[in-house]
Structures are given as structure tokens and as C-alpha cells.
Design an enzyme around this catalytic site. Structure first.
Site, PDB file in Angstrom:
ATOM      1  N   ASP A   1       0.812  -1.224   0.000  1.00 40.37           N
ATOM      2  CA  ASP A   1       0.000   0.000   0.000  1.00 40.37           C
ATOM      3  C   ASP A   1       0.841   1.268   0.000  1.00 40.37           C
ATOM      4  OD1 ASP A   1      -2.400  -1.251  -0.178  1.00 40.37           O
ATOM      5  OD2 ASP A   1      -2.880  -1.150   1.961  1.00 40.37           O
TER       6      ASP A   1
ATOM      7  N   HIS B   1     -11.266   7.091   5.092  1.00 41.27           N
ATOM      8  CA  HIS B   1     -10.374   8.257   5.092  1.00 41.27           C
ATOM      9  C   HIS B   1     -11.156   9.479   4.624  1.00 41.27           C
ATOM     10  CE1 HIS B   1      -6.275   5.965   4.740  1.00 41.27           C
ATOM     11  NE2 HIS B   1      -6.471   6.409   5.982  1.00 41.27           N
TER      12      HIS B   1
ATOM     13  N   CYS C   1      -5.647   9.245  -3.391  1.00 44.62           N
ATOM     14  CA  CYS C   1      -4.881   8.335  -2.537  1.00 44.62           C
ATOM     15  C   CYS C   1      -3.502   8.043  -3.119  1.00 44.62           C
ATOM     16  CB  CYS C   1      -5.631   7.011  -2.361  1.00 44.62           C
ATOM     17  SG  CYS C   1      -7.102   7.129  -1.324  1.00 44.62           S
TER      18      CYS C   1
ATOM     19  N   ALA D   1     -59.954   8.295  33.340  1.00 38.25           N
ATOM     20  CA  ALA D   1     -60.542   7.143  32.658  1.00 38.25           C
ATOM     21  C   ALA D   1     -60.581   5.889  33.524  1.00 38.25           C
ATOM     22  CB  ALA D   1     -59.781   6.857  31.364  1.00 38.25           C
TER      23      ALA D   1
ATOM     24  N   MET E   1     -49.352   4.766  29.333  1.00 37.73           N
ATOM     25  CA  MET E   1     -48.118   5.303  28.781  1.00 37.73           C
ATOM     26  C   MET E   1     -47.787   6.691  29.332  1.00 37.73           C
ATOM     27  SD  MET E   1     -46.930   5.848  24.825  1.00 37.73           S
ATOM     28  CE  MET E   1     -48.227   7.024  24.432  1.00 37.73           C
ATOM     29  N   LEU E   2     -48.680   7.638  29.198  1.00 41.58           N
ATOM     30  CA  LEU E   2     -48.351   9.017  29.582  1.00 41.58           C
ATOM     31  C   LEU E   2     -48.145   9.141  31.083  1.00 41.58           C
ATOM     32  CD1 LEU E   2     -50.707  11.047  27.212  1.00 41.58           C
ATOM     33  CD2 LEU E   2     -48.281  10.552  26.953  1.00 41.58           C
TER      34      LEU E   2
ATOM     35  N   ASP F   1     -46.973  -3.466  29.757  1.00 46.13           N
ATOM     36  CA  ASP F   1     -47.800  -2.930  28.670  1.00 46.13           C
ATOM     37  C   ASP F   1     -47.709  -3.868  27.482  1.00 46.13           C
ATOM     38  OD1 ASP F   1     -48.828  -1.089  26.468  1.00 46.13           O
ATOM     39  OD2 ASP F   1     -48.920   0.261  28.197  1.00 46.13           O
TER      40      ASP F   1
ATOM     41  N   ASP G   1     -50.113  -8.737  28.251  1.00 49.70           N
ATOM     42  CA  ASP G   1     -51.439  -8.264  28.622  1.00 49.70           C
ATOM     43  C   ASP G   1     -51.456  -7.982  30.121  1.00 49.70           C
ATOM     44  OD1 ASP G   1     -54.579  -8.337  27.884  1.00 49.70           O
ATOM     45  OD2 ASP G   1     -54.235  -9.304  29.832  1.00 49.70           O
TER      46      ASP G   1
END
Length: 701
Positions: free
Chosen positions: A65, A168, A264, A525, A636-637, A656, A679
Site C-alpha cells: 500500500d 479516510h 490516494c 378514565a 403510557m403518559l 404494557d 397483557d
């Protein structure tokens, strides 16, 4: 030929793909044609000789190289910073390039041996000479950039590479004459792209697509208005022509097999110096210390991963490994970031892991006054769930009212200095607020290996469990609930209406009746549908025994709300014999406090529902104070809100059917939390069964 620009090249006498150190080499070992490689290299050589001067370095056996001379070093004026190759396969090139530079009279600078930097492959001068673009992320380390700024007396702009195909900087980025820039934006992180956009006007940014990028269109040699490249699409050639550049294509497919092309294969060794430009670099470095069971807990890996993921770099300065199973380990790590902004983001995450910024031993926290009620100063430190200490006047002070997403307010009292975690809305003029990340540390519990391995029911590590592990989680939760109840502890339940819809009401009622719950949090709720089930046998108008909708059932919840409002409160409805069973009945009957936080979608609402959001938050916070465990059941919230209020050390179980909800709670980072995707009715049923088994076992004993 009038140009005095000079390039260094190396003939491909020994070129081949002998190993794999980048994605382009995969599948190409010994598949490069020597004859075609020589032919392609000579064509590039001839093209450049028509527009510049080309010097040659002698190729060497064993370093195939070496043909890619761009990686020999970085030249500016009479100075050169020699490369320190990342991979051992290329390190043999270093002495040969050093010998060539010294023979040409350059002053050679050498980086520390363990600090990778791959020359002009990862460091490209703005063609106007105003600054140096320096890449890092795959082959070169960020910590090399301050050396470049100092030795070459130039401003260094650090760019983080993100795509391993473009390992590179010169594979995806090419400054052009006249201040133009040819580049592939997806190869960089967002911070680097913002930096590029700040320095290069939009009219001079030539962003290419992936098709051109993988043909190494950015790996281009620029000589005045000439650009020499492997290949370009017709549209890219037209854009370059429109900006005044002449495109010369010369096929370099044999070198693409090793991950290189025109740029290169060349190193520009005549880079003019602008005397008005001086050294400047935004790289910031700090030293942090981590202590604990660093290896077996994975803490050191998590810390180093966070540094890299956030765009930083690290160097482990020392690692003191504990010799016994109970011994803790200690590591000092140098952390580098391309800017103070990135450093703040990195250290904030490391502080969450319990890291201490060592220079803080001599530095207090930075404070700025509150000048407007409810508004923090810019750059304020945002708190986490972990117990936190702040250094004021040389003393570490424990933060009161720990919670996440708050600010640290400092006040002076007759009894001394007080540090409190406060929500932004609660900040008051006259207080000082901690800004930046100095003088802050979190206190993390060091857990022994023996505790982790032998405790009868050690609480599950943070994570999300699938349904196949529900029984295991239930056993652990039941054992913890029994322990908490027997020692007079506190369990708080946050529940949504799904608990009622899935048949979980009788099981949650059982937990309350048996003394396993000390507070209930929810919304309008859950209370409405729980009371609807108690009074009418339905939930959302569905008969809970037959599972079918009843005629007129959609009005049931409104009738329930109206009835309770007539009574004046839920407690009054219980006392009058209107509510005879259910979750809220058990709370009232056992004297268990509950808090219902309202929302914009609530009907009625019930007279007990707090519609003032701030007051509801305060009530939630009051009820979770002193909790040993919080059960979050399909809400969730409310669960996320409670999670934000809860400090580290409180066991949390989030149940959940939606994986996103439990993942959100697990992402808080507490090792004392677990998410269960299942569940909620099934979970509560299994939990009650397990508690009954434990009770039978204890009674038998």
C-alpha cells in the site's frame, strides 16, 4: 508547464491486495491485475505531469500500500507531520517515507506511537489555505488534531467519519480551488455537516450522491481548475464544468479494489503557508475516573461506547483491576471531543454512569443567577434520576428532591448552602443555577459480584422482557412485593383504563385489599371505567362477563360520572353505598390515597379528577415520595410522567402490551427497573396467584 505544484507518487511495483483493512478489500485479495494496475497508474502519472511536477519515492517490497502516498504524511510549507498508521500492515511504510522527507529537507514531526494519524488521507487543506479539515473515526484519532494545529500553526476543523466505506477523509471530501468543496454528506455525522455548512457557502458546496461517491469521485486531485478523478457521472461533470472546472477521468479500478483512487495515489508536497493564519483547534479534552465492577458489570464498555457514539475519542490512561471478587476496579480515561458542545453531551452521559471529571477536584460548579421566574440560564445542567452532588466552595453537597429533567438551584440559608432539583417553572429570582458540567458528580451504588449472583430474588437488571419470561418476572415482583409489605414499605401503582378492560380490576382490588398498595395514580378514565364496572357491570359499554356490547352501553360512563358528581366525590359515593366494589372502592375503604390527573379528552370529569396539570404533577410527586416500588400498568403518559419524577433506587415494573412504552421506561437507565411486554390483565392474575402461593408457603412454615 507553468505550475510549480508538486506531487509525490510511488510506482506500483509491489502493489497487490495482500490483506483486508477496509471494506473495499473484501473479496479482492490477490485479484488485482499487476499489468492493469501499472497501466492505470502510469496514465495518472502522465496526466499529472502535464499539469504539475511529480516526484517519486522508491517502492519497497513487503508494503504493497506504499503506492498510496497520500498517507505518507501531511505537508505544509517546509514542515511535515509523519503518519502513524492504524493497522500494523501499513506501519512498515513509516521509515521509508520519513527517510524521503528528511532527504528533501523537510522538518519532520512524529506523533506518539500509539496515536494514529494517516496523513493527507485524513487531513486536507482548504485550497485557499485558511484552515485544515481533519477527519477522525476510523483511521485517525481526534487527539492528533491539537498536534497538527500546534506544529503547522493552522486552524484545524475536526470532521467525524461515519460510513466505514469512506474510512479516510479524502475518500468522501475534496476541497477545490476557489473555495469550492466536493463532498458526500452522508459520510459525516450531523455535527460535522453543520460545521461544513458554516464554513463553506451553499453556492460553493458540491454535494454528490452515492453513485458518484462509491466511484470515488471525491478522491480527486485538484490542480488549479483541473480535477483528475477515476469516474464521474454526467450530471456531476456538468456541475463541475458549470463552476469552471475541467474534469479529466482516468480509470483506476485496480486501485479501487484496495480502497483508493487518484487522490490516494498522490501527496501534494507544495502547500503554501499563509502567514496571517495561526494555530487554533476546538478539540477539548477532559480526564474522567470510573470506579466499580467495571468489567463484569460492563460499565467500562458502556462508557467507552457512549464516548464513541457521541462523536468523541478516548485514551485509557490507567486501569487498576480489582484482584478479589469483592474488589472494585478503577479507570482513568482521557476523553476528547471536537467541540465544547459535544464534550458536554458526552460528559453528561458519563456522569450518569457515575464518572467523575478529575479536574473537578479543584473546581467548583459554575453558577449563574435566575433573572426571570420560571426561566433557567442558558446551558443549565439537566438532572438525572441518580443521586447527584454539586461542588460549592470546595464542598460536595447532596442534591435534594432528586428527579430527572430538572435544574439544580442553589440557595443560601442560615444553615448553609442548599442544592435542590427544581423544575424550570419553579425557579425563582434570587436563586443560582448550575450551568455547564463542572463540579457535578452522580453517586452510583457499587454492587458486589456475590450480591448479583446469590441474592435469592435480586431484582431484574434493566431491560424489556417478552411474554415467554412473564412467569419469571412475576415471581420476582411477587417476592419483592411481599418483602416490601412485611417491612412496612411503600408501593405505588400507576394504572390506565386497560387494567379494567382486560379484567384486571378484581386482581388490582385484591392487591389493595391485602395491603400491597400504598398509593394509586391514574387519570380520569381508569376511575370512570372501574366505577362503571362496579355500578353497571360494563366497561366502555361492554358486558365484562359476556364480552359483548350492551344496548345503550356507550352512555354508561357518562351516567356514572353524573352519579358521582351528584354525590360530590368518589368517597361519598362509596359511603352512600352506590359504589360497592372495585379498585376505587378498595382505595376508599382502606384509606389508600389516590390521585387522578385529568386531560383534554376527559368527559365530565369526575369531581376527584385534578384538571390543573401543575397541581396534578405536584400531587403525583407527593404520593411517590418514599416509594420502594412503582408498578406501571398500561398507562403510557402517566407512567412516563411518574418515571421522570422518580429518583434512582426505586424499583420499577412497567407492564404494557405495547413494546414502545416499556422500552421508553427502560431507557431511563435505572438498573432497578424492568419492562414486561404482555397483557396487563394476565400479568395481574399471575401476580395474585404467586402472592397467594407465597402466603400459603409462609403460613405452612
Amino acid at each position: 508547464m507553468a505550475s510549480q505544484i508538486r506531487f509525490l507518487m510511488c510506482a506500483p511495483d509491489h502493489y497487490d491486495v495482500d490483506y483486508v483493512i477496509n471494506p473495499w478489500m473484501e473479496g479482492n485479495i490477490h485479484k488485482s491485475s499487476r499489468d492493469r494496475a501499472v497501466e492505470q497508474w502510469e496514465k495518472l502519472h502522465y496526466v499529472l505531469k502535464d499539469h504539475a511536477i511529480v516526484d517519486l519515492v522508491k517502492p519497497q517490497l513487503g508494503v504493497p500500500d506504499m503506492v498510496f502516498t497520500a498517507n505518507a504524511g501531511l505537508v505544509l510549507g517546509d514542515n511535515v507531520v509523519l503518519s502513524r498508521f492504524f493497522h500494523k500492515e501499513r506501519q512498515g511504510e513509516e521509515p521509508f517515507f520519513k527517510e524521503w522527507f528528511e532527504s528533501q529537507g523537510y522538518k519532520v514531526y512524529e506523533l506518539p506511537k500509539d496515536l494514529p494519524f494517516e496523513g493527507a488521507g485524513d487531513a486536507l487543506l482548504d485550497r485557499e489555505g485558511r484552515w485544515l479539515w481533519a477527519g477522525y473515526g476510523f483511521r485517525s484519532e481526534l487527539d492528533s488534531h491539537p498536534y497538527l494545529a500546534k506544529w503547522l500553526d493552522i486552524e484545524v476543523l475536526s470532521l467525524r467519519l461515519m460510513d466505514e466505506r469512506f474510512y479516510h477523509l479524502d475518500t468522501c471530501f475534496c476541497p477545490l480551488a476557489g473555495g469550492y468543496l466536493l463532498y458526500y454528506p452522508p459520510a459525516f455525522d450531523s455535527f460535522s455537516n453543520r460545521l461544513i455548512e458554516m464554513r463553506v457557502p451553499e453556492s460553493k458546496r458540491i454535494a454528490i450522491d452515492e453513485t458518484d461517491a462509491v466511484n470515488f469521485a471525491c478522491n480527486t486531485v485538484n490542480v488549479d481548475n483541473i480535477v483528475v478523478m477515476n469516474k464521474a457521472s454526467d450530471s456531476l461533470k456538468q456541475r463541475l464544468n458549470n463552476t469552471g472546472f475541467q474534469v479529466i477521468e482516468t480509470q483506476l479500478t485496480e486501485f479501487l479494489k484496495a480502497g483508493g483512487a487518484a487522490k490516494c495515489l498522490t501527496l501534494r508536497v507544495t502547500e503554501p503557508v499563509r502567514t496571517e493564519v495561526t494555530a487554533n483547534v476546538s478539540v477539548e479534552s477532559r480526564t474522567i475516573r470510573l470506579e466499580g465492577h467495571l468489567l463484569d458489570s460492563g460499565l467500562i464498555n458502556r462508557a467507552l461506547d457512549k464516548i464513541m457514539e457521541a462523536g468523541g475519542s478516548f485514551q485509557v490512561l490507567s486501569f487498576d483491576l480489582g484482584e478479589q471478587r469483592q474488589s472494585t476496579s478503577k479507570a482513568d480515561v482521557k476523553v476528547s471531543a471536537p467541540s465544547h458542545e459535544v464534550m458536554e453531551a458526552i460528559l453528561s452521559q458519563l456522569i450518569d454512569l457515575g464518572a467523575v471529571d478529575l479536574p473537578q477536584d479543584e473546581r467548583d460548579a459554575k453558577l449563574e443567577p435566575v433573572i426571570q421566574n420560571g426561566v433557567a440560564p442558558d446551558d443549565f445542567y439537566v438532572t438525572t434520576i441518580y443521586p447527584t452532588e454539586v461542588r460549592i466552595n470546595g464542598n460536595w453537597i447532596r442534591l435534594q428532591n432528586q428527579r430527572m429533567d430538572g435544574a439544580i438551584a442553589i440557595t443560601k440559608t442560615d444553615n448553609g448552602i442548599v442544592a435542590k432539583c427544581k423544575l424550570l417553572r419553579d425557579l425563582e429570582v434570587g436563586e443560582d443555577v448550575v450551568v455547564d458540567i463542572l463540579g457535578i458528580r452522580t453517586v452510583r451504588k457499587t454492587e458486589s459480584r456475590e450480591q448479583r449472583n446469590t441474592q435469592e430474588f435480586s431484582f431484574m437488571s434493566a431491560g424489556v422482557s417478552s411474554e415467554r419470561r412473564v412467569e419469571l418476572v412475576v415471581e420476582q415482583v411477587a417476592w419483592e412485593l411481599r418483602q416490601i409489605r412485611d417491612r412496612g414499605g411503600k408501593v405505588v401503582v400507576t394504572a390506565g383504563p386497560v387494567v379494567i378492560h382486560t379484567g384486571g380490576s378484581e386482581h388490582l382490588s385484591h392487591l389493595i385489599r391485602e395491603g400491597y398498595v400504598q398509593a394509586l395514580l391514574g387519570g380520569n378514565a381508569i376511575a370512570v371505567h372501574d366505577i362503571e364496572q362496579s355500578m353497571m357491570g360494563t366497561s366502555l359499554g361492554v358486558d365484562m362477563k359476556r364480552g359483548v356490547a350492551v344496548q345503550g352501553g356507550h352512555r354508561h360512563h357518562l351516567k356514572v360520572i353524573n352519579t358521582v358528581r351528584r354525590c360530590g366525590s368518589i368517597a361519598a359515593a362509596v359511603e352512600q353505598g352506590i359504589i360497592t366494589h372495585g379498585v376505587l372502592y378498595e382505595c376508599v375503604h382502606a384509606g389508600i390515597p389516590f390521585s387522578l390527573a385529568g386531560s383534554i379528552r376527559d368527559d365530565g370529569p369526575l369531581p376527584d379528577t385534578q384538571m390543573d396539570l401543575i397541581k396534578a404533577q405536584e400531587d403525583y410527586s407527593r404520593l411517590i415520595t418514599g416509594a420502594d416500588m412503582i408498578l406501571m400498568l398500561s398507562s403510557m403518559l402517566h407512567s412516563i410522567g411518574v418515571g421522570n419524577m422518580t429518583p434512582s433506587g426505586v424499583k420499577m415494573v412497567c407492564v404494557d402490551i405495547n413494546p414502545a412504552v416499556v422500552t421508553k421506561l427502560s431507557d431511563r437507565g435505572s438498573v432497578e427497573s424492568v419492562g414486561v411486554v404482555t397483557d396487563v390483565g394476565l400479568f395481574l392474575s399471575l401476580l395474585v396467584q404467586q402472592l397467594d402461593k407465597l402466603t400459603s408457603r409462609y403460613n405452612a412454615a
